[in-house]
Design a protein around this motif. Structure first.
Motif, PDB file in Angstrom:
ATOM      1  N   UNK A 147     -43.690  -3.378 -31.832  1.00  0.00           N
ATOM      2  CA  UNK A 147     -43.438  -2.212 -30.986  1.00  0.00           C
ATOM      3  C   UNK A 147     -42.188  -2.491 -30.153  1.00  0.00           C
ATOM      4  N   UNK A 148     -41.099  -1.749 -30.339  1.00  0.00           N
ATOM      5  CA  UNK A 148     -39.832  -2.073 -29.657  1.00  0.00           C
ATOM      6  C   UNK A 148     -39.960  -2.116 -28.134  1.00  0.00           C
ATOM      7  N   UNK A 149     -40.694  -1.171 -27.546  1.00  0.00           N
ATOM      8  CA  UNK A 149     -40.815  -1.134 -26.080  1.00  0.00           C
ATOM      9  C   UNK A 149     -41.509  -2.394 -25.574  1.00  0.00           C
ATOM     10  N   UNK A 150     -42.587  -2.802 -26.261  1.00  0.00           N
ATOM     11  CA  UNK A 150     -43.279  -4.020 -25.843  1.00  0.00           C
ATOM     12  C   UNK A 150     -42.408  -5.243 -26.088  1.00  0.00           C
ATOM     13  N   UNK A 151     -41.651  -5.242 -27.181  1.00  0.00           N
ATOM     14  CA  UNK A 151     -40.795  -6.379 -27.497  1.00  0.00           C
ATOM     15  C   UNK A 151     -39.779  -6.610 -26.378  1.00  0.00           C
ATOM     16  N   UNK A 152     -39.178  -5.540 -25.876  1.00  0.00           N
ATOM     17  CA  UNK A 152     -38.235  -5.673 -24.756  1.00  0.00           C
ATOM     18  C   UNK A 152     -38.958  -6.164 -23.495  1.00  0.00           C
ATOM     19  N   UNK A 153     -40.127  -5.593 -23.247  1.00  0.00           N
ATOM     20  CA  UNK A 153     -40.898  -5.955 -22.060  1.00  0.00           C
ATOM     21  C   UNK A 153     -41.308  -7.419 -22.115  1.00  0.00           C
ATOM     22  N   UNK A 154     -41.783  -7.869 -23.272  1.00  0.00           N
ATOM     23  CA  UNK A 154     -42.250  -9.251 -23.419  1.00  0.00           C
ATOM     24  C   UNK A 154     -41.100 -10.245 -23.248  1.00  0.00           C
ATOM     25  N   UNK A 155     -39.970  -9.982 -23.876  1.00  0.00           N
ATOM     26  CA  UNK A 155     -38.825 -10.892 -23.761  1.00  0.00           C
ATOM     27  C   UNK A 155     -38.348 -10.993 -22.320  1.00  0.00           C
ATOM     28  N   UNK A 156     -38.354  -9.867 -21.618  1.00  0.00           N
ATOM     29  CA  UNK A 156     -37.911  -9.892 -20.224  1.00  0.00           C
ATOM     30  C   UNK A 156     -38.900 -10.649 -19.349  1.00  0.00           C
TER      31      UNK A 156
ATOM     32  N   UNK B 138     -32.362 -13.397  -9.999  1.00  0.00           N
ATOM     33  CA  UNK B 138     -31.642 -12.796 -11.131  1.00  0.00           C
ATOM     34  C   UNK B 138     -32.563 -12.579 -12.336  1.00  0.00           C
ATOM     35  N   UNK B 139     -33.610 -13.395 -12.465  1.00  0.00           N
ATOM     36  CA  UNK B 139     -34.495 -13.285 -13.632  1.00  0.00           C
ATOM     37  C   UNK B 139     -35.299 -11.993 -13.639  1.00  0.00           C
ATOM     38  N   UNK B 140     -35.370 -11.313 -12.493  1.00  0.00           N
ATOM     39  CA  UNK B 140     -36.084 -10.034 -12.451  1.00  0.00           C
ATOM     40  C   UNK B 140     -35.262  -8.894 -13.056  1.00  0.00           C
ATOM     41  N   UNK B 141     -33.967  -9.075 -13.192  1.00  0.00           N
ATOM     42  CA  UNK B 141     -33.113  -7.990 -13.698  1.00  0.00           C
ATOM     43  C   UNK B 141     -33.472  -7.567 -15.120  1.00  0.00           C
ATOM     44  N   UNK B 142     -33.721  -8.500 -16.063  1.00  0.00           N
ATOM     45  CA  UNK B 142     -34.131  -8.044 -17.400  1.00  0.00           C
ATOM     46  C   UNK B 142     -35.432  -7.247 -17.388  1.00  0.00           C
ATOM     47  N   UNK B 143     -36.372  -7.613 -16.497  1.00  0.00           N
ATOM     48  CA  UNK B 143     -37.629  -6.866 -16.413  1.00  0.00           C
ATOM     49  C   UNK B 143     -37.360  -5.443 -15.926  1.00  0.00           C
ATOM     50  N   UNK B 144     -36.522  -5.319 -14.912  1.00  0.00           N
ATOM     51  CA  UNK B 144     -36.189  -3.986 -14.393  1.00  0.00           C
ATOM     52  C   UNK B 144     -35.556  -3.123 -15.479  1.00  0.00           C
ATOM     53  N   UNK B 145     -34.677  -3.731 -16.283  1.00  0.00           N
ATOM     54  CA  UNK B 145     -34.055  -2.978 -17.380  1.00  0.00           C
ATOM     55  C   UNK B 145     -35.107  -2.560 -18.405  1.00  0.00           C
ATOM     56  N   UNK B 146     -36.001  -3.492 -18.788  1.00  0.00           N
ATOM     57  CA  UNK B 146     -37.011  -3.181 -19.803  1.00  0.00           C
ATOM     58  C   UNK B 146     -37.961  -2.092 -19.312  1.00  0.00           C
ATOM     59  N   UNK B 147     -38.372  -2.157 -18.050  1.00  0.00           N
ATOM     60  CA  UNK B 147     -39.286  -1.151 -17.502  1.00  0.00           C
ATOM     61  C   UNK B 147     -38.583   0.198 -17.384  1.00  0.00           C
ATOM     62  N   UNK B 148     -37.303   0.172 -17.018  1.00  0.00           N
ATOM     63  CA  UNK B 148     -36.545   1.418 -16.884  1.00  0.00           C
ATOM     64  C   UNK B 148     -36.457   2.173 -18.202  1.00  0.00           C
ATOM     65  N   UNK B 149     -36.446   1.454 -19.322  1.00  0.00           N
ATOM     66  CA  UNK B 149     -36.325   2.098 -20.632  1.00  0.00           C
ATOM     67  C   UNK B 149     -37.639   2.705 -21.118  1.00  0.00           C
ATOM     68  N   UNK B 150     -38.764   2.413 -20.424  1.00  0.00           N
ATOM     69  CA  UNK B 150     -40.056   2.953 -20.841  1.00  0.00           C
ATOM     70  C   UNK B 150     -40.162   4.430 -20.473  1.00  0.00           C
ATOM     71  N   UNK B 151     -40.969   5.140 -21.235  1.00  0.00           N
ATOM     72  CA  UNK B 151     -41.200   6.551 -20.946  1.00  0.00           C
ATOM     73  C   UNK B 151     -42.104   6.682 -19.722  1.00  0.00           C
ATOM     74  N   UNK B 152     -41.752   7.550 -18.753  1.00  0.00           N
ATOM     75  CA  UNK B 152     -42.635   7.749 -17.599  1.00  0.00           C
ATOM     76  C   UNK B 152     -43.979   8.320 -18.032  1.00  0.00           C
ATOM     77  N   UNK B 153     -45.033   7.880 -17.360  1.00  0.00           N
ATOM     78  CA  UNK B 153     -46.372   8.400 -17.652  1.00  0.00           C
ATOM     79  C   UNK B 153     -46.528   9.785 -17.038  1.00  0.00           C
ATOM     80  N   UNK B 154     -47.388  10.621 -17.606  1.00  0.00           N
ATOM     81  CA  UNK B 154     -47.628  11.951 -16.999  1.00  0.00           C
ATOM     82  C   UNK B 154     -48.240  11.801 -15.616  1.00  0.00           C
ATOM     83  N   UNK B 155     -47.948  12.721 -14.699  1.00  0.00           N
ATOM     84  CA  UNK B 155     -48.487  12.615 -13.338  1.00  0.00           C
ATOM     85  C   UNK B 155     -50.007  12.712 -13.324  1.00  0.00           C
TER      86      UNK B 155
END
Length: 422
Positions: free
Chosen positions: A30-39, A198-215
């Protein structure tokens, strides 16, 4: 030789096909999880850099073990008191938004400590205050991060994702402290804090790319305290959830403190010195990493409830043997098994909780899961350490582990619903 080439080629093709199939069935497909996991892998290494450097800096500034104890206490208080609130928030607010806030706050706190240290302005109270603030942030971060997993990968890949998350943390636990030691020796503690920020920056990028959940407008009308109470009621009414959390809490309180008491075993029982202590800790970490890598494979075979009891028994019984051992080689082998079994216990519990709980209560249930290792283990360390001062640490750890083993055997009858889980 020419006749054997087709056979070799077929074997290579078969291996490639098996690897491709394994990848497609894993959460990493799953690409979204792959980015999240690596970060998160990068961020976990940074977290270990800060944990090691903070302890070293406190000791350098105060030369007081009492300050180290106070530091540990301040990190535990938010976990025990606020995490359930964090779980309730994760069930009513977009978890993506929570992580963007918490990861940003943690990065700012790490950078602040780094600047204070590099400029020579840091004082012990700065470290204690920032440690408390960071733990408060993580009390909201951890439940949201745990609760996001099924939404990213789907229920069929939850076990794989849990195993990969555990592998990322345990791999960082092997690499991070070693890097921290080298970095502190070469450049001082300040740069460890900066790198963690600085290590938090990749996580912020990975989370930013995720689709927002419905309210979730329907949940915003219920007060937070009432939501926490409803989450506790949901656990109490579901024997599977209650059993899973209880079967994790008891061995965590009675067994997991061995890790903080390891210096005593290394120095006074096994007589290995500082180098031997580091080696024993490394072997334990290697066992934990091995256990994490086995989670997905073992979960595919089903009968996770039965496996949960089995690894619980292995953890407690090998810990009894380790506490009584006076041979370095035997102790090292037992530590490997202890590390593997405790990781499998955490991972199977996590997987089963994720599969059972509905998304309505997921944040609150995963908050309880988070409280157990992060809150119960320090409390157990205080209790076992105090008793160990009176009757000896090896005997204390052996008796505590034996009680945990007995409870697991009794737990088979107390929670048959857990044993039957698949």
């Amino acid at each position: 030789m020419a006749r054997r080439q087709p056979a070799v080629s077929a074997q290579a093709s078969s291996l490639s096909a098996r690897l491709r199939l394994a990848f497609e069935r894993s959460a990493l497909a799953v690409p979204a999880y792959r980015r999240f996991w690596a970060s998160m892998l990068v961020s976990n290494v940074g977290s270990w850099l800060q944990l090691v450097a903070q302890g070293w800096l406190i000791l350098a500034l105060t030369d007081s073990p009492a300050y180290l104890g106070l530091y540990g206490l301040l990190r535990s208080v938010p976990t025990l008191t606020i995490t359930l609130v964090g779980g309730a928030v994760a069930d009513r607010v977009d978890r993506r938004r929570i992580l963007l806030v918490t990861q940003s706050a943690a990065a700012v706190l790490a950078m602040l400590l780094g600047v204070l240290d590099l400029t020579g302005l840091v004082r012990p109270w700065h470290i204690l205050l920032i440690a408390f603030a960071t733990a408060t942030v993580m009390a909201f971060d951890n439940p949201a991060r745990q609760a996001m997993v099924p939404g990213l990968v789907g229920s069929e890949r939850v076990a794989s994702a849990v195993g990969l998350n555990s592998a990322a943390w345990n791999a960082a636990a092997v690499v991070g402290p070693s890097l921290a030691g080298l970095l502190v020796a070469a450049a001082g503690t300040g740069w460890a804090f900066v790198l963690n920020g600085l290590s938090y920056l990749p996580v912020l990028w990975a989370v930013w790319t995720l689709e927002p959940a419905p309210p979730r407008h329907d949940r915003g009308q219920v007060p937070i305290v009432a939501q926490v109470r409803l989450g506790l009621q949901a656990v109490r009414q579901d024997r599977r959830l209650l059993g899973l959390l209880t079967l994790l809490a008891v061995p965590t309180f009675l067994g997991r403190p061995y890790l903080q008491l390891m210096p005593v075993f290394a120095r006074d029982v096994l007589h290995t010195g500082a180098a031997g202590y580091g080696l024993l800790m490394g072997i334990n970490g290697a066992g934990a990493l091995s256990g994490a890598l086995l989670v997905g494979t073992l979960s595919e075979r089903g009968r996770r409830g039965k496996l949960l009891f089995f690894v619980n028994i292995v953890f407690a019984s090998t810990l009894v043997a380790f506490a009584l051992s006076q041979w370095v080689t035997l102790s090292a082998a037992l530590l490997f098994l202890i590390g593997a079994s405790q990781t499998l216990l955490m991972a199977f519990t996590n997987t089963l909780l994720q599969l059972i709980v509905t998304d309505e209560f997921r944040g609150r249930v995963m908050a309880l899961y988070t409280v157990i290792p992060m809150g119960f283990m320090p409390l157990g360390t205080m209790a076992l350490g105090g008793i160990g001062d009176l009757v000896g640490v090896p005997l204390t750890v052996a008796v505590a582990a034996a009680i945990a083993l007995g409870f697991t055997l009794v737990g088979r009858r107390l929670f048959p619903e857990v044993y039957r889980l698949t």
